[in-house]
Design a protein around this motif. Structure first.
Motif, PDB file in Angstrom:
ATOM      1  N   LEU A 316       0.827  -1.212   0.000  1.00 10.31           N
ATOM      2  CA  LEU A 316       0.000   0.000   0.000  1.00 10.31           C
ATOM      3  C   LEU A 316       0.859   1.259   0.000  1.00 10.31           C
ATOM      4  O   LEU A 316       0.570   2.217  -0.716  1.00 10.31           O
ATOM      5  CB  LEU A 316      -0.934  -0.004   1.223  1.00 10.31           C
ATOM      6  N   GLU A 317       1.925   1.257   0.778  1.00 12.18           N
ATOM      7  CA  GLU A 317       2.775   2.445   0.849  1.00 12.18           C
ATOM      8  C   GLU A 317       3.526   2.663  -0.459  1.00 12.18           C
ATOM      9  O   GLU A 317       3.855   3.795  -0.811  1.00 12.18           O
ATOM     10  CB  GLU A 317       3.772   2.319   2.014  1.00 12.18           C
ATOM     11  N   ALA A 318       3.796   1.557  -1.185  1.00  9.41           N
ATOM     12  CA  ALA A 318       4.486   1.690  -2.467  1.00  9.41           C
ATOM     13  C   ALA A 318       3.625   2.365  -3.524  1.00  9.41           C
ATOM     14  O   ALA A 318       4.130   2.803  -4.561  1.00  9.41           O
ATOM     15  CB  ALA A 318       4.923   0.313  -2.959  1.00  9.41           C
ATOM     16  N   LEU A 319       2.312   2.470  -3.279  1.00 11.39           N
ATOM     17  CA  LEU A 319       1.411   3.114  -4.238  1.00 11.39           C
ATOM     18  C   LEU A 319       1.501   4.629  -4.179  1.00 11.39           C
ATOM     19  O   LEU A 319       1.058   5.311  -5.113  1.00 11.39           O
ATOM     20  CB  LEU A 319      -0.039   2.699  -3.959  1.00 11.39           C
ATOM     21  N   ARG A 320       2.047   5.161  -3.109  1.00  8.20           N
ATOM     22  CA  ARG A 320       1.975   6.611  -2.891  1.00  8.20           C
ATOM     23  C   ARG A 320       2.669   7.399  -3.998  1.00  8.20           C
ATOM     24  O   ARG A 320       2.088   8.336  -4.567  1.00  8.20           O
ATOM     25  CB  ARG A 320       2.562   6.952  -1.520  1.00  8.20           C
ATOM     26  N   GLN A 321       3.895   7.047  -4.322  1.00  7.62           N
ATOM     27  CA  GLN A 321       4.637   7.791  -5.343  1.00  7.62           C
ATOM     28  C   GLN A 321       4.021   7.655  -6.740  1.00  7.62           C
ATOM     29  O   GLN A 321       3.835   8.660  -7.445  1.00  7.62           O
ATOM     30  CB  GLN A 321       6.107   7.351  -5.348  1.00  7.62           C
ATOM     31  N   PRO A 322       3.640   6.445  -7.187  1.00  2.00           N
ATOM     32  CA  PRO A 322       3.008   6.350  -8.510  1.00  2.00           C
ATOM     33  C   PRO A 322       1.698   7.131  -8.622  1.00  2.00           C
ATOM     34  O   PRO A 322       1.411   7.718  -9.663  1.00  2.00           O
ATOM     35  CB  PRO A 322       2.760   4.837  -8.676  1.00  2.00           C
ATOM     36  N   LEU A 323       0.883   7.140  -7.557  1.00  2.00           N
ATOM     37  CA  LEU A 323      -0.378   7.885  -7.600  1.00  2.00           C
ATOM     38  C   LEU A 323      -0.125   9.387  -7.721  1.00  2.00           C
ATOM     39  O   LEU A 323      -0.914  10.111  -8.328  1.00  2.00           O
ATOM     40  CB  LEU A 323      -1.210   7.606  -6.344  1.00  2.00           C
ATOM     41  N   GLU A 324       0.974   9.849  -7.170  1.00  2.00           N
ATOM     42  CA  GLU A 324       1.298  11.276  -7.214  1.00  2.00           C
ATOM     43  C   GLU A 324       1.927  11.663  -8.552  1.00  2.00           C
ATOM     44  O   GLU A 324       1.619  12.715  -9.119  1.00  2.00           O
ATOM     45  CB  GLU A 324       2.263  11.615  -6.073  1.00  2.00           C
ATOM     46  N   PHE A 427      -7.183  22.082 -20.930  1.00  2.00           N
ATOM     47  CA  PHE A 427      -5.765  21.731 -20.770  1.00  2.00           C
ATOM     48  C   PHE A 427      -5.068  21.486 -22.103  1.00  2.00           C
ATOM     49  O   PHE A 427      -4.032  20.816 -22.139  1.00  2.00           O
ATOM     50  CB  PHE A 427      -5.643  20.472 -19.901  1.00  2.00           C
ATOM     51  N   LYS A 428      -5.598  22.023 -23.201  1.00  2.61           N
ATOM     52  CA  LYS A 428      -5.044  21.701 -24.523  1.00  2.61           C
ATOM     53  C   LYS A 428      -3.611  22.180 -24.697  1.00  2.61           C
ATOM     54  O   LYS A 428      -2.865  21.635 -25.516  1.00  2.61           O
ATOM     55  CB  LYS A 428      -5.931  22.297 -25.623  1.00  2.61           C
ATOM     56  N   GLU A 429      -3.193  23.176 -23.922  1.00  9.30           N
ATOM     57  CA  GLU A 429      -1.816  23.669 -24.022  1.00  9.30           C
ATOM     58  C   GLU A 429      -0.943  23.154 -22.887  1.00  9.30           C
ATOM     59  O   GLU A 429       0.177  23.625 -22.688  1.00  9.30           O
ATOM     60  CB  GLU A 429      -1.808  25.197 -24.034  1.00  9.30           C
ATOM     61  N   ARG A 430      -1.440  22.168 -22.141  1.00 11.59           N
ATOM     62  CA  ARG A 430      -0.698  21.603 -21.014  1.00 11.59           C
ATOM     63  C   ARG A 430      -0.659  20.088 -21.138  1.00 11.59           C
ATOM     64  O   ARG A 430      -1.514  19.488 -21.776  1.00 11.59           O
ATOM     65  CB  ARG A 430      -1.350  22.006 -19.685  1.00 11.59           C
ATOM     66  N   LEU A 431       0.328  19.488 -20.506  1.00  8.65           N
ATOM     67  CA  LEU A 431       0.471  18.025 -20.550  1.00  8.65           C
ATOM     68  C   LEU A 431      -0.400  17.375 -19.485  1.00  8.65           C
ATOM     69  O   LEU A 431       0.063  16.631 -18.619  1.00  8.65           O
ATOM     70  CB  LEU A 431       1.946  17.641 -20.351  1.00  8.65           C
ATOM     71  N   ILE A 432      -1.701  17.670 -19.546  1.00  6.17           N
ATOM     72  CA  ILE A 432      -2.674  17.167 -18.571  1.00  6.17           C
ATOM     73  C   ILE A 432      -3.868  16.636 -19.343  1.00  6.17           C
ATOM     74  O   ILE A 432      -4.304  17.237 -20.329  1.00  6.17           O
ATOM     75  CB  ILE A 432      -3.114  18.294 -17.608  1.00  6.17           C
ATOM     76  N   SER A 433      -4.417  15.519 -18.882  1.00  6.09           N
ATOM     77  CA  SER A 433      -5.550  14.926 -19.590  1.00  6.09           C
ATOM     78  C   SER A 433      -6.877  15.101 -18.852  1.00  6.09           C
ATOM     79  O   SER A 433      -7.932  15.033 -19.465  1.00  6.09           O
ATOM     80  CB  SER A 433      -5.294  13.430 -19.813  1.00  6.09           C
ATOM     81  N   CYS A 434      -6.824  15.298 -17.526  1.00  8.86           N
ATOM     82  CA  CYS A 434      -8.061  15.400 -16.754  1.00  8.86           C
ATOM     83  C   CYS A 434      -7.814  16.195 -15.472  1.00  8.86           C
ATOM     84  O   CYS A 434      -6.665  16.506 -15.124  1.00  8.86           O
ATOM     85  CB  CYS A 434      -8.621  14.012 -16.422  1.00  8.86           C
ATOM     86  N   ASN A 435      -8.886  16.524 -14.757  1.00  4.37           N
ATOM     87  CA  ASN A 435      -8.767  17.372 -13.564  1.00  4.37           C
ATOM     88  C   ASN A 435      -7.906  16.743 -12.477  1.00  4.37           C
ATOM     89  O   ASN A 435      -7.208  17.440 -11.742  1.00  4.37           O
ATOM     90  CB  ASN A 435     -10.157  17.661 -13.000  1.00  4.37           C
ATOM     91  N   ALA A 436      -7.955  15.424 -12.336  1.00  9.00           N
ATOM     92  CA  ALA A 436      -7.190  14.765 -11.280  1.00  9.00           C
ATOM     93  C   ALA A 436      -5.697  14.970 -11.444  1.00  9.00           C
ATOM     94  O   ALA A 436      -4.944  14.896 -10.467  1.00  9.00           O
ATOM     95  CB  ALA A 436      -7.507  13.271 -11.254  1.00  9.00           C
ATOM     96  N   ALA A 437      -5.239  15.240 -12.674  1.00 13.69           N
ATOM     97  CA  ALA A 437      -3.809  15.396 -12.938  1.00 13.69           C
ATOM     98  C   ALA A 437      -3.321  16.826 -12.732  1.00 13.69           C
ATOM     99  O   ALA A 437      -2.136  17.106 -12.933  1.00 13.69           O
ATOM    100  CB  ALA A 437      -3.497  14.946 -14.358  1.00 13.69           C
ATOM    101  N   MET A 438      -4.204  17.723 -12.314  1.00 16.18           N
ATOM    102  CA  MET A 438      -3.785  19.120 -12.111  1.00 16.18           C
ATOM    103  C   MET A 438      -2.744  19.236 -11.004  1.00 16.18           C
ATOM    104  O   MET A 438      -2.840  18.584  -9.968  1.00 16.18           O
ATOM    105  CB  MET A 438      -4.994  19.997 -11.760  1.00 16.18           C
ATOM    106  N   GLY A 439      -1.761  20.097 -11.238  1.00 11.64           N
ATOM    107  CA  GLY A 439      -0.791  20.428 -10.210  1.00 11.64           C
ATOM    108  C   GLY A 439      -1.235  21.662  -9.439  1.00 11.64           C
ATOM    109  O   GLY A 439      -2.318  22.205  -9.668  1.00 11.64           O
TER     110      GLY A 439
END
Length: 510
Positions: A316-324, A427-439
């Motif tokens: 479970l703890e190993a999931l933290r970095q990939p999810l981020e 997000f057409k000018e950003r490398l983002i596909s959906c809201n969850a990926a927003m920084g």
């Protein structure tokens, strides 16, 4: 005589050109393979010798040295059988070296001279294209998969004897062509539909929001309330894969050996549901030679982890970095590689060991300490990375006995796709596909609140003791809810619904 044949090796999903240098000279008869080969490559000398003899070709009774360059790159697997055999035939002038010069070879040889399919052909051919190679010879079994790569001519062969005839100029290699229906949307497999789910309107709404924004989701509820049933229907409301996304997913599945010649392209969003006894390596990826795990196989799809607290803590703890980060970096002595892991995590859990802590009809037999210990198997940092927390109530008899079908997956999918279209435009000018990926920058720019919304969120932040990450997650979910409503502004009721989806914080932080 010296012959040089082109091939390619993989390091993770990235390829590097390999020159197979074959020298046939006078000396004691032997076949030596050098250039940091693994056991499978070293065993190629026996396969190649027998395959050449059984193809009615001449194997030279001389000293043969095969060098796989560059020598500091570890060579793995049976993919070099074919280029080694072709190199020996070219060095002994049994084929035309000029024809061979324009080709790259991939394939494993059987003892009878037939060419067997290998894993990872799609990323190998994509790597060849990036290296400027335009013609690739692959096993016939892998030809449909390899032909998915545009701007590269693919030649599928079945036997070494057949290839030798073509390389002597006595016949022409026939290029493989992809059937048009490979690119069409796939409807095969289970036809799971939300219309089959009785009741659970709040849960369906939460799943719609999660699908519309690509958000991670955790469902908590009593056994039999429908958590697994709901999760397995989530892919039915997700947008279809684009061709570029399908190629990305297929690359990973090809490397893992999960493709077939009948289905060379993954056309449905992956749904992976590993058992809770799975090891960390099988979930995250790795091994002595790093390979993709379940989180990479779920790229652009759903990773469903049923009985989430039962998974090993390290897993479970190993999931933290990939999810981020949307990728997983695996470092080993042999190599360090990165695999994509842009996925939706959907977890399901009981509220306590017996499962009935939230049930209003059946009494829970667990002590407060047991409940706390069970829930705390899911750590706070991991919980913070899950955008939507959902309590799934037990379904009533009247809901279960309802005969009228509920809203279908297709109806929900229409709203999800409309919300995703708004996000693509945003997000057409950003490398983002959906809201969850927003920084953080995107949240500040696209998730502005009016004074009422600000006051509401401020009060929730104080009362619920939310973290800074939870604050941003609420704003992202609120942005998605506004997109579903086709609202340019985030209104107070959007914030209120998003706050409601953080309700499990009070249970996990007791």
């Amino acid at each position: 005589m010296l012959a040089i044949i082109d091939s390619v090796a993989l390091l993770g999903l990235n390829g590097q050109k390999v020159r197979v240098e074959v020298d046939v000279s006078h000396g004691l008869p032997c076949l030596e393979i050098i250039g940091l080969p693994d056991a499978a490559v070293r065993e190629a000398k026996d396969r190649v010798r027998t395959a050449i003899k059984n193809s009615s070709l001449d194997f030279p009774i001389q000293r043969i040295t095969v060098n796989l360059a560059p020598a500091d790159l570890r060579k793995e697997g049976p993919i070099f059988d074919l280029p080694i055999a072709v190199g020996i035939l070219a060095a002994t002038e049994q084929i035309n070296p000029e024809i061979v010069a324009d080709l790259l070879f991939i394939g494993e040889l059987s003892l009878d001279g037939s060419v067997r399919g290998v894993h990872g052909v799609l990323p190998l051919v994509l790597a060849a294209r990036e290296l400027g190679i335009k013609k690739v010879v692959v096993p016939l079994e892998n030809a449909p998969e390899a032909a998915l790569v545009r701007d590269v001519e693919i030649f599928g062969i079945q036997t070494l004897a057949e290839l030798a005839v073509a390389l002597r100029g006595e016949a022409e290699l026939q290029p493989s062509i992809v059937e048009e229906d490979v690119f069409l949307s796939c409807s095969e497999g289970e036809n799971l539909d939300f219309a089959d789910v009785k009741g659970q309107l709040a849960a369906k709404r939460a799943l719609e929001v999660a699908a519309a924004g690509g958000h991670n989701l955790l469902m908590l509820g009593s056994p039999g309330c429908g958590k697994t049933m709901l999760a397995r229907r989530l892919p039915s409301i997700l947008p279809d894969l684009t061709f570029e996304e399908a190629i990305e997913v297929t690359k990973i599945h090809s490397l893992a050996g999960q493709l077939s010649s009948q289905n060379p392209l993954v056309r449905k969003r992956p749904f992976r549901a590993p058992h809770h006894t799975s090891s960390s390596t099988s979930i995250v990826g790795g091994g002595r030679v790093p390979k993709p795990g379940e989180i990479s196989l779920a790229h652009h799809g759903v990773l469903f982890m049923d009985e989430l607290p039962e998974f090993h803590k390290n897993t479970l703890e190993a999931l933290r970095q990939p999810l981020e980060d949307g990728c997983v970096n695996v470092s080993r002595v042999a190599a360090s590689v990165s695999f994509p892991a842009n996925l939706m995590l959907v977890g399901a859990a009981n509220p306590c060991p017996c499962g009935y802590q939230l049930d209003k009809e059946k009494e829970c037999t667990c002590t407060p300490f047991q409940v706390q210990k069970y829930l705390h198997r899911i750590s706070g940092p991991l919980l913070d990375r899950i955008d939507i927390h959902l309590e799934v109530p037990k379904i009533s008899y009247s809901e279960l006995n309802e005969t009228a079908p509920g809203e279908s997956s297709q109806q929900i999918k229409v709203r999800v796709e409309q919300a995703r279209a708004i996000q693509r435009e945003r997000f057409k000018e950003r490398l983002i596909s959906c809201n969850a990926a927003m920084g953080t920058k995107e949240v500040r720019l696209f998730c502005k609140l009016d004074q009422s919304g600000t006051n509401l969120l401020k009060e929730a932040f104080t009362r619920m003791s939310l973290s800074a990450r939870s604050y941003n997650r609420i704003l992202k979910v609120a942005r998605t809810i506004a997109d579903i409503d086709n609202s340019g502004a985030i209104l107070p009721h959007h914030i209120a619904e998003a706050i409601q989806y953080r309700g499990l914080d009070r249970l996990f932080r007791v």
